[in-house]
Design a protein around this motif. Structure first.
Motif, mmCIF file in Angstrom:
data_model
loop_
_atom_site.group_PDB
_atom_site.id
_atom_site.type_symbol
_atom_site.label_atom_id
_atom_site.label_comp_id
_atom_site.label_asym_id
_atom_site.label_seq_id
_atom_site.Cartn_x
_atom_site.Cartn_y
_atom_site.Cartn_z
ATOM 1 N N LEU A 57 -7.544 14.304 10.928
ATOM 2 C CA LEU A 57 -8.249 13.061 10.606
ATOM 3 C C LEU A 57 -7.272 11.994 10.121
ATOM 4 O O LEU A 57 -7.335 10.835 10.551
ATOM 5 C CB LEU A 57 -9.313 13.321 9.537
ATOM 6 N N PHE A 58 -6.338 12.385 9.262
ATOM 7 C CA PHE A 58 -5.373 11.422 8.732
ATOM 8 C C PHE A 58 -4.367 11.007 9.800
ATOM 9 O O PHE A 58 -3.833 9.890 9.745
ATOM 10 C CB PHE A 58 -4.663 12.002 7.508
ATOM 11 N N VAL B 295 1.703 10.826 3.174
ATOM 12 C CA VAL B 295 2.523 10.024 4.089
ATOM 13 C C VAL B 295 1.641 9.356 5.134
ATOM 14 O O VAL B 295 1.773 8.157 5.410
ATOM 15 C CB VAL B 295 3.594 10.901 4.766
ATOM 16 N N LEU B 296 0.729 10.104 5.722
ATOM 17 C CA LEU B 296 -0.164 9.551 6.742
ATOM 18 C C LEU B 296 -1.098 8.504 6.160
ATOM 19 O O LEU B 296 -1.432 7.512 6.823
ATOM 20 C CB LEU B 296 -0.975 10.683 7.388
ATOM 21 N N PHE B 297 -1.510 8.708 4.914
ATOM 22 C CA PHE B 297 -2.447 7.775 4.294
ATOM 23 C C PHE B 297 -1.808 6.424 3.981
ATOM 24 O O PHE B 297 -2.514 5.445 3.770
ATOM 25 C CB PHE B 297 -3.015 8.392 3.004
ATOM 26 N N THR B 298 -0.469 6.363 3.973
ATOM 27 C CA THR B 298 0.188 5.075 3.731
ATOM 28 C C THR B 298 -0.128 4.063 4.837
ATOM 29 O O THR B 298 0.097 2.860 4.660
ATOM 30 C CB THR B 298 1.716 5.234 3.622
ATOM 31 N N GLY C 58 0.822 -1.205 0.000
ATOM 32 C CA GLY C 58 0.000 0.000 0.000
ATOM 33 C C GLY C 58 0.857 1.256 0.000
ATOM 34 O O GLY C 58 0.558 2.225 -0.709
ATOM 35 N N SER C 59 1.951 1.244 0.784
ATOM 36 C CA SER C 59 2.847 2.402 0.835
ATOM 37 C C SER C 59 3.506 2.653 -0.508
ATOM 38 O O SER C 59 3.652 3.804 -0.935
ATOM 39 C CB SER C 59 3.922 2.183 1.903
ATOM 40 N N ILE C 60 3.893 1.577 -1.175
ATOM 41 C CA ILE C 60 4.531 1.717 -2.485
ATOM 42 C C ILE C 60 3.566 2.325 -3.492
ATOM 43 O O ILE C 60 3.917 3.259 -4.226
ATOM 44 C CB ILE C 60 5.043 0.345 -2.985
ATOM 45 N N THR D 71 5.100 19.441 2.894
ATOM 46 C CA THR D 71 3.947 20.301 2.610
ATOM 47 C C THR D 71 2.709 19.618 3.186
ATOM 48 O O THR D 71 2.717 18.401 3.425
ATOM 49 C CB THR D 71 3.749 20.516 1.103
ATOM 50 N N PRO D 72 1.623 20.356 3.435
ATOM 51 C CA PRO D 72 0.410 19.727 3.968
ATOM 52 C C PRO D 72 -0.097 18.569 3.109
ATOM 53 O O PRO D 72 -0.460 17.514 3.630
ATOM 54 C CB PRO D 72 -0.587 20.891 4.006
ATOM 55 N N LEU D 73 -0.126 18.751 1.787
ATOM 56 C CA LEU D 73 -0.613 17.687 0.904
ATOM 57 C C LEU D 73 0.316 16.483 0.947
ATOM 58 O O LEU D 73 -0.140 15.336 0.990
ATOM 59 C CB LEU D 73 -0.731 18.210 -0.536
#
Length: 315
Positions: A161-162, A73-76, A43-45, A66-68
């Motif tokens: 949230l993330f 990174v958090l979504f990984t 998933g991270s890849i 950056t925020p985006l």
């Protein structure tokens, strides 16, 4: 500060979610952890490749600058949720909700209490330290000149949230899956606490960023992992560990950050070198302070440092 938790004299056998005696083979625990790891790595890849293909979300300047970029990174960590669900459903044949608590439900009140307690505690400590000359000479913060306050406000809710997705994913693995499956084999609860926390600490070892301080960082994370396991066993619900982890990460990612280290949303930045002696001292003091805070809480509300329910001797 009253957390509204369990009275200290109440026996908490129900705080073991997967009850001792529930037959789970060691190889199945290992297989389940392997599956979770595969979901996380793949998933991270995939998420990293998607992010790298977007010009405004490039990792060329580092992770989370950056925020985006920080959101990606958090979504990984999101695939970990799927991995835990798959391990519980197809390896252990029980629903993932059993990992949440003795009632198979997440205690939302406990979750929010943990979040806000850690948020205000973290913000308060970081602020007070800036008033101590001996500390501020080595660790001081200045406003993030790259981040506009209007952008910070715009990204605040999605990032928080993330951060929950990231923090809760780690808790679900180490204070949920590993802690409870190891316990269910009839092992000592000390073993069930130490082993997941050792793995948790080892995965945070980063010699490239921290140099010799990587050992202090690893030990700090190990101790925090052990205490979060004990918090989970004391309360009979993983929600407080969720909230504490969520609040702590929010402080370090959204308010006080280290320049160059996931600093895309931090309002204030310190330029403290992670390899410096000051960082080593900070990690040691943080570890001691964390143990002290937990000890006061556990002794005041439960009358014991370690959970006293169903204590089993090591085999």
């Amino acid at each position: 500060m009253h957390l509204g938790l369990i009275p200290r004299n109440e026996t908490k056998m129900t705080s073991i979610f997967l009850q001792a005696g529930h037959e789970i083979q060691t190889r199945k625990i290992a297989l389940g952890f392997f599956i979770i790891s595969v979901f996380y790595i793949l998933g991270s890849i995939i998420i990293g490749l998607v992010c790298s293909s977007i010009s405004i979300c490039s990792f060329s300047n580092g992770l989370g600058r950056t925020p985006l970029n920080l959101l990606f990174v958090l979504f990984t960590f999101a695939p970990i949720w799927i991995g835990v669900w798959a391990a519980m459903k197809f390896i252990h044949f029980v629903p993932m909700k059993l990992l949440l608590g003795s009632s198979s439900k997440l205690d939302l009140q406990l979750l929010l209490k943990g979040f806000f307690i850690m948020l205000f505690l973290g913000l308060g400590i970081e602020t007070i330290l800036q008033l101590v000359p001996a500390v501020s000479n080595y660790i001081y913060y200045e406003p993030n000149k790259v981040l506009f306050f209007s952008d910070w406000i715009k990204w605040l809710l999605p990032v928080i949230l993330f951060i929950f997705i990231q923090a809760a994913a780690e808790e679900l693995v180490f204070r949920g899956y590993l802690l409870q499956t190891i316990w269910s084999k009839g092992a000592s609860y000390l073993y069930a606490v130490v082993f997941p926390s050792f793995v948790f600490g080892l995965l945070h070892f980063d010699a490239q960023s921290y140099g010799t301080n990587a050992w202090f960082y690893c030990f700090n994370t190990f101790i925090v992992g052990c205490l979060l396991c004990l918090v989970t066993l004391h309360t009979g619900n993983i929600a407080l560990a969720f909230g504490l982890h969520w609040g702590g990460n929010t402080v370090s990612l959204v308010f006080f950050g280290i320049h160059g280290n996931l600093d895309g949303m931090a309002l204030w930045l310190t330029y403290l070198d992670p390899k410096s002696g000051a960082m080593g001292v900070a990690l040691i003091v943080s570890t001691i302070f964390t143990i002290l805070i937990y000890s006061i809480w556990a002794l005041f509300y439960f009358g014991s440092f370690l959970p006293t329910f169903g204590v089993k001797e090591p085999k």
